[in-house]
Design an enzyme around this catalytic site. Structure first.
Site, PDB file in Angstrom:
ATOM      1  N   HIS A   1      11.185  16.704  27.517  1.00  0.00           N
ATOM      2  CA  HIS A   1      12.279  17.653  27.750  1.00  0.00           C
ATOM      3  C   HIS A   1      12.379  17.935  29.251  1.00  0.00           C
ATOM      4  O   HIS A   1      11.388  17.881  29.974  1.00  0.00           O
ATOM      5  CB  HIS A   1      12.014  18.973  27.029  1.00  0.00           C
TER       6      HIS A   1
ATOM      7  N   CYS B   1      12.751  13.744  22.181  1.00  0.00           N
ATOM      8  CA  CYS B   1      11.877  14.437  21.231  1.00  0.00           C
ATOM      9  C   CYS B   1      12.230  14.047  19.793  1.00  0.00           C
ATOM     10  O   CYS B   1      12.009  12.915  19.396  1.00  0.00           O
ATOM     11  CB  CYS B   1      11.939  15.945  21.465  1.00  0.00           C
TER      12      CYS B   1
END
Length: 492
Positions: free
Chosen positions: A432, A333
């Site tokens: 994630h 991310c």
């Protein structure tokens, strides 16, 4: 307080007293008894979040509690999520969607507004489930936070629900914590408290009995359970980074995670923490990155400022040296965004508008935008010299990253994700939860240099942890006192 089966609230004398774990365990206990239950936390402050199927964002703890209740998480289980992005401010997420950034004073005035959606979400859960187990936040006795409270007694009074208070005896001073917390509540709030729970007890319970008798006599409230310290419990931490590791195997891969100031979703690393072949080390401010096999740059709520922080620590130079020596680097991310060539924030989404030069290991550029990308997704992962394996996870990011897509290692149902760079030594992804699947975790660790990977089943470990908590509650708590109407279900 008239007991009811419709709802029960767990409040704590402090943060990390055990509220989240107790709610998790109670949800699983009730499901075992055939009772349809949902978790609820009116307001959560955390950088660990989860994405619901409909693209909403909630606290990670409520997603785990939903798993304990054997139901799909929804935004109504955590209608207000505060994600700190400065020392005095946070992004405000209401019923799954980001609505604004506010400082502490601004949000304090806004609490009167958010009580509306909070009660709406609570009502939706009450209509759908037989009972709702509610988690408070911090302590109900924070004098400076009592005005406009929506997280503890302010909510309990509004919703008219009974409360139990949990305290952590392992910290010391448990009787002062419980007695003092109760004493600082108003008369109506005190009447709402139906009992106490003492958490993380070690030793002979007989040595505690005189204190329990004193507490019950002084407060008129029963102690509903003394829970033992559960060593090695592997459930996600709500906010603080959990550094507890399982016993290591002989062959190990060394993994280092530099801890950024606004690190988010550090639960990504829980599967590595539990992996017997991984030596996971978190490196904080002022600490150098030690010799290692793999460096993982985590997600962050403030990408550009944390990139500057990374450089201030000298970690950029240490990452460069690590790569020269043949090591591997991964970014997740915000960490993925940092590995690219540039990060632009033209609208000042995360602070001052401007552009930052990235670390330059991937041929990507990122523009931060107001619209958050929130989704659960599935696909395949194929790293160099590794087989293609299924992968699933979730995305939470405000940036749009563009660049070469021909070498994207992740192919998701809605398109490619991530990039490889520097002779396949660098890997970035928005995904994630990527380590939670055994095959994907094996592939990444093999790419990083671990031979004969033996990744445990993380989903099974989490389920075993939830069941272990529920077993403990059934043995050590007076559950029939919480729900007299269901007392026959809890007969021992």
């Amino acid at each position: 307080m008239q007991l009811t089966t419709q709802a029960l609230m767990v409040q704590g004398t402090t943060s990390d007293a055990g509220k989240s774990v107790l709610v998790t365990g109670l949800c699983r206990v009730l499901v075992r008894k055939g009772i349809k239950v949902a978790p609820f936390k009116s307001q959560n402050m955390a950088l660990n979040s989860a994405v619901t199927k409909d693209g909403g964002e909630i606290g990670r703890a409520q997603a785990v509690q939903a798993q304990a209740a054997c139901i799909e998480p929804t935004v109504h289980m955590n209608p207000v999520l505060l994600k700190p992005n400065t020392d005095v401010g946070a992004q405000i997420i209401v019923q799954g969607k980001a609505i604004a950034d506010m400082d502490a004073i601004g949000y304090n005035g806004y609490k009167k507004v958010v009580m509306g959606p909070i009660m709406e979400s609570f009502g939706i859960l009450q209509d759908e489930y037989q009972t709702v187990i509610i988690e408070g936040a911090g302590s109900p006795a924070e004098i400076n936070l009592r005005e406009n409270d929506v997280a503890n007694m302010g909510f309990a009074e509004k919703a008219d629900v009974p409360v139990i208070i949990i305290a952590d005896i392992d910290r010391g001073g448990v009787f002062a914590h419980l007695y003092g917390t109760l004493a600082l509540l108003s008369e109506s709030e005190q009447a709402r408290v139906i009992g106490f729970v003492i958490n993380r007890f070690r030793g002979d319970i007989k040595l505690l009995e005189s204190g329990l008798d004193w507490l019950e006599e002084k407060t008129g409230k029963p102690v509903l359970g003394v829970l033992p310290y559960l060593h090695g419990l592997m459930l996600e931490a709500e906010d603080a980074i959990n550094v507890q590791q399982v016993e290591a195997a002989d062959e190990q891969l060394n993994v280092v995670v530099p801890v950024l100031t606004r690190v988010s979703n550090h639960t990504d690393f829980d599967p590595l923490r539990m992996h017997p072949q991984v030596n996971l080390q978190f490196v904080g401010k002022g600490q150098p990155i030690p010799p290692t096999d793999l460096i993982i740059i985590p997600g962050t709520k403030s990408v550009r400022s944390d990139l500057a922080f990374l450089r201030e620590q000298g970690w950029d130079k240490q990452i460069e040296r690590h790569l020269r020596l043949g090591g591997k680097v991964m970014g997740i991310c915000g960490g993925y965004q940092m590995l690219g060539e540039s990060i632009a924030d033209p609208d000042g989404i995360e602070g001052d508008a401007g552009e930052s030069q990235g670390l330059g290991y991937l041929q990507t550029s990122t523009i931060l935008a107001p619209e958050k990308q929130l989704k659960q997704t599935v696909g395949t992962l194929q790293l160099p010299e590794q087989p293609a394996v299924p992968v699933r996870g979730y995305e939470i990011h405000a940036g749009i990253t563009s660049g070469i897509q021909t070498n994207a290692p992740v192919q998701l149902q809605d398109g490619p994700d991530g990039q490889l760079g520097i002779d396949n030594q660098v890997f970035g992804t928005y995904l994630h939860g990527i380590f939670e699947q055994t095959e994907a975790c094996n592939a990444i660790l093999s790419w990083a240099g671990l031979e004969a990977t033996q990744t445990p089943d993380f989903d099974l470990i989490r389920e075993q942890g939830i069941d272990r908590v529920a077993d403990t509650l059934e043995e050590y708590m007076k559950l029939d006192k919480l729900w007299p109407e269901w007392a026959d279900k809890f007969a021992k």
